[in-house]
Design a protein around this motif. Structure first.
Motif, PDB file in Angstrom:
ATOM      1  N   PHE A 167       6.390   2.970  15.553  1.00  0.00           N
ATOM      2  CA  PHE A 167       6.226   1.714  14.818  1.00  0.00           C
ATOM      3  C   PHE A 167       4.997   1.706  13.911  1.00  0.00           C
ATOM      4  CE2 PHE A 167       8.655   0.598  18.659  1.00  0.00           C
ATOM      5  CZ  PHE A 167       9.785   0.100  18.047  1.00  0.00           C
ATOM      6  N   MET A 168       4.495   2.884  13.585  1.00  0.00           N
ATOM      7  CA  MET A 168       3.437   2.954  12.575  1.00  0.00           C
ATOM      8  C   MET A 168       4.052   2.618  11.220  1.00  0.00           C
ATOM      9  SD  MET A 168       1.410   6.379  13.868  1.00  0.00           S
ATOM     10  CE  MET A 168       0.154   6.232  12.622  1.00  0.00           C
ATOM     11  N   TRP A 169       3.301   1.901  10.389  1.00  0.00           N
ATOM     12  CA  TRP A 169       3.858   1.391   9.140  1.00  0.00           C
ATOM     13  C   TRP A 169       4.415   2.508   8.252  1.00  0.00           C
ATOM     14  CZ3 TRP A 169       5.982  -2.790   7.842  1.00  0.00           C
ATOM     15  CH2 TRP A 169       5.541  -4.023   8.341  1.00  0.00           C
ATOM     16  N   ASP A 170       3.694   3.615   8.118  1.00  0.00           N
ATOM     17  CA  ASP A 170       4.179   4.707   7.275  1.00  0.00           C
ATOM     18  C   ASP A 170       5.541   5.204   7.747  1.00  0.00           C
ATOM     19  OD1 ASP A 170       1.999   4.563   5.665  1.00  0.00           O
ATOM     20  OD2 ASP A 170       1.070   6.427   6.305  1.00  0.00           O
ATOM     21  N   LYS A 219       0.822  -1.208   0.000  1.00  0.00           N
ATOM     22  CA  LYS A 219       0.000   0.000   0.000  1.00  0.00           C
ATOM     23  C   LYS A 219       0.860   1.265   0.000  1.00  0.00           C
ATOM     24  CE  LYS A 219      -3.691   0.208   2.584  1.00  0.00           C
ATOM     25  NZ  LYS A 219      -4.543   0.135   3.790  1.00  0.00           N
ATOM     26  N   LYS A 220       1.946   1.233   0.763  1.00  0.00           N
ATOM     27  CA  LYS A 220       2.829   2.396   0.831  1.00  0.00           C
ATOM     28  C   LYS A 220       3.570   2.602  -0.489  1.00  0.00           C
ATOM     29  CE  LYS A 220       4.918   5.797   2.943  1.00  0.00           C
ATOM     30  NZ  LYS A 220       4.187   7.021   3.358  1.00  0.00           N
ATOM     31  N   LEU A 221       4.091   1.514  -1.063  1.00  0.00           N
ATOM     32  CA  LEU A 221       4.823   1.639  -2.320  1.00  0.00           C
ATOM     33  C   LEU A 221       3.902   2.085  -3.460  1.00  0.00           C
ATOM     34  CD1 LEU A 221       7.242  -1.436  -2.320  1.00  0.00           C
ATOM     35  CD2 LEU A 221       7.740   0.942  -1.737  1.00  0.00           C
ATOM     36  N   LYS A 222       2.663   1.625  -3.408  1.00  0.00           N
ATOM     37  CA  LYS A 222       1.729   1.983  -4.472  1.00  0.00           C
ATOM     38  C   LYS A 222       1.416   3.485  -4.475  1.00  0.00           C
ATOM     39  CE  LYS A 222      -2.459   0.294  -6.698  1.00  0.00           C
ATOM     40  NZ  LYS A 222      -2.960   1.644  -7.005  1.00  0.00           N
ATOM     41  N   GLU A 223       1.521   4.121  -3.302  1.00  0.00           N
ATOM     42  CA  GLU A 223       1.345   5.572  -3.259  1.00  0.00           C
ATOM     43  C   GLU A 223       2.434   6.273  -4.058  1.00  0.00           C
ATOM     44  OE1 GLU A 223       1.328   6.749   0.791  1.00  0.00           O
ATOM     45  OE2 GLU A 223      -0.446   5.580   1.336  1.00  0.00           O
ATOM     46  N   GLN A 224       3.651   5.748  -4.003  1.00  0.00           N
ATOM     47  CA  GLN A 224       4.785   6.341  -4.696  1.00  0.00           C
ATOM     48  C   GLN A 224       4.909   5.845  -6.136  1.00  0.00           C
ATOM     49  OE1 GLN A 224       6.949   8.659  -3.466  1.00  0.00           O
ATOM     50  NE2 GLN A 224       5.758   8.780  -1.565  1.00  0.00           N
ATOM     51  N   ILE A 240      12.036   3.272  -0.337  1.00  0.00           N
ATOM     52  CA  ILE A 240      11.521   4.066  -1.462  1.00  0.00           C
ATOM     53  C   ILE A 240      12.643   4.779  -2.182  1.00  0.00           C
ATOM     54  CG2 ILE A 240      10.070   6.048  -2.041  1.00  0.00           C
ATOM     55  CD1 ILE A 240       8.169   5.145   0.208  1.00  0.00           C
ATOM     56  N   ARG A 241      13.562   5.366  -1.433  1.00  0.00           N
ATOM     57  CA  ARG A 241      14.705   6.061  -2.064  1.00  0.00           C
ATOM     58  C   ARG A 241      15.567   5.079  -2.853  1.00  0.00           C
ATOM     59  NH1 ARG A 241      14.678   8.250   3.066  1.00  0.00           N
ATOM     60  NH2 ARG A 241      16.467   6.987   3.711  1.00  0.00           N
TER      61      ARG A 241
END
Length: 380
Positions: free
Chosen positions: A363-366, A30-35, A375-376
């Motif tokens: 420790f929140m996933w984001d 979900k996080k990668l899909k935002e980027q 991501i970098r």
């Protein structure tokens, strides 16, 4: 800048936000899909959960895995997943792939030929667990597969500092990304659990799959010495039938078995103290800061004081007398004494509750994914 395309592949996990292996992959996805909007995830279809996510590819086994010959049917499904994954990798023209598990090894040669960047989500030497279970032959083959996978991977995503210690020769390839939690899901629950608890006793709780490195017997035995307490032990796993049969007639222990996540969080908020009973005799306990247990983070997100065994592998961010008390692994009397200390020192108890709620925000996933640098690295 060219938009990166990627795919996350899990051979052995069904789609679920309740299971650690699956939920970790889904939160990363979900996080990668935002980027990177052209990010996909492939895993086994879960008939019980119908949640739809864009770019989620659920695979139903051509041959149902249940019933007789499960091992053979499971191997056939791995082959099905491998071929389907290769088709998506080529058709989507992906730039990177995130893999978890030794059963993805057949993909590595093709990924190398296609010059696709390989991220290996690695959680420690699985061979050790198999050897402790006396599954020597399987451990032999898994050990060789893991070594080859580590060598071929371009980056290795690790869940703890202890895992890096296990693979020092590859430390320069490692990306540190511990397991995270969804704090809002834990604390916003208003679900009423069907498990009824006595209102006049303190609740000593343990949650999770009973991994081999967890000494659940410590929790059961300590209740012989802890005053006015009842133990609530959630989940199943290693030696579960043996342990449950041994203590089934003990009045102050409740075994709930596996529960839906909403029921688990509902019970968690009723716990007075939470236990992390790591086993000092397990090989993983020898590596400092090895464990990255989701249950530990769920405990602190609910603002619960924690008692953890004093093994080297315990989480380094659990500081004694700030977030937790330590007890001697394998010594249930010592665990009972620490329970008694916490329940009778109100100032210490309240301090731990506050400290742990604050600590859980790290420790929140984001937050975890952003700080990992994954991501970098993909962008680079």
């Amino acid at each position: 800048m060219e938009q990166k395309k990627g795919i996350i592949i899990l051979m052995s996990a069904k789609f679920s936000f309740s299971v650690v292996q699956s939920s970790r992959a889904l939160y990363i996805f979900k996080k990668l899909k935002e980027q990177f909007p052209d990010t996909y995830i492939i895993m086994q279809k879960n008939e019980e959960e119908k949640i739809g996510l864009e770019n989620l590819i659920q695979v139903k086994p051509i041959i149902p895995i249940s019933g007789k010959f499960r091992l053979l049917k499971g191997m056939a499904f791995k082959l099905q997943m491998t071929l389907l994954s290769l088709w998506y990798i080529v058709s989507k023209r992906v730039d990177y792939v995130i893999l978890r598990g030794y059963d993805t090894i057949l993909l590595y040669p093709f990924l190398k030929i296609l010059n696709i960047k390989i991220y290996m989500d690695y959680h420690g030497i699985y061979k050790h667990e198999l050897n402790q279970q006396n599954r020597r032959l399987r451990a032999f083959f898994v050990g060789h597969i893991e070594r080859l996978s580590l060598y071929l991977a371009d980056r290795i995503i690790v869940v703890s500092g202890g895992v890096i210690t296990q693979i020092q020769e590859y430390k320069d390839k490692c990306i540190y990304m511990p397991n995270g939690i969804d704090i809002h899901k834990i604390n916003d629950t208003d679900h009423a659990c069907s498990i009824k608890l006595p209102g006049n006793k303190k609740i000593i709780g343990f949650i999770g799959n009973w991994e081999q490195f967890m000494k659940v017997e410590d929790v059961c035995e300590c209740l012989k010495y802890a005053n006015n307490c009842i133990g609530v032990i959630i989940g199943r796993g290693y030696k579960a039938d043996h342990i449950m049969n041994k203590y089934r007639d003990t009045e102050n222990i409740i075994f709930t078995g596996r529960l839906q996540q909403e029921d688990v969080y509902s019970l968690l908020h009723k716990f007075d103290i939470c236990i992390l009973p790591y086993d000092k005799d397990d090989k993983h306990s020898l590596y400092p800061d090895y464990f990255s247990s989701r249950k530990a983070k769920e405990y602190i997100a609910a603002g619960k004081p924690v008692i953890v065994s004093d093994v080297e592998g315990r989480e380094s961010w659990l500081i004694e007398n700030q977030n937790c008390l330590l007890y001697e692994s394998g010594n249930p009397k010592d665990l009972a004494e620490k329970i008694d200390i916490l329940l009778n020192k109100e100032e210490l108890y309240d301090k731990m509750c506050t400290n742990n709620r604050d600590l859980s925000k790290n420790f929140m996933w984001d937050t975890i994914i952003d700080q990992s640098g994954l991501i970098r690295d993909i962008q680079a």
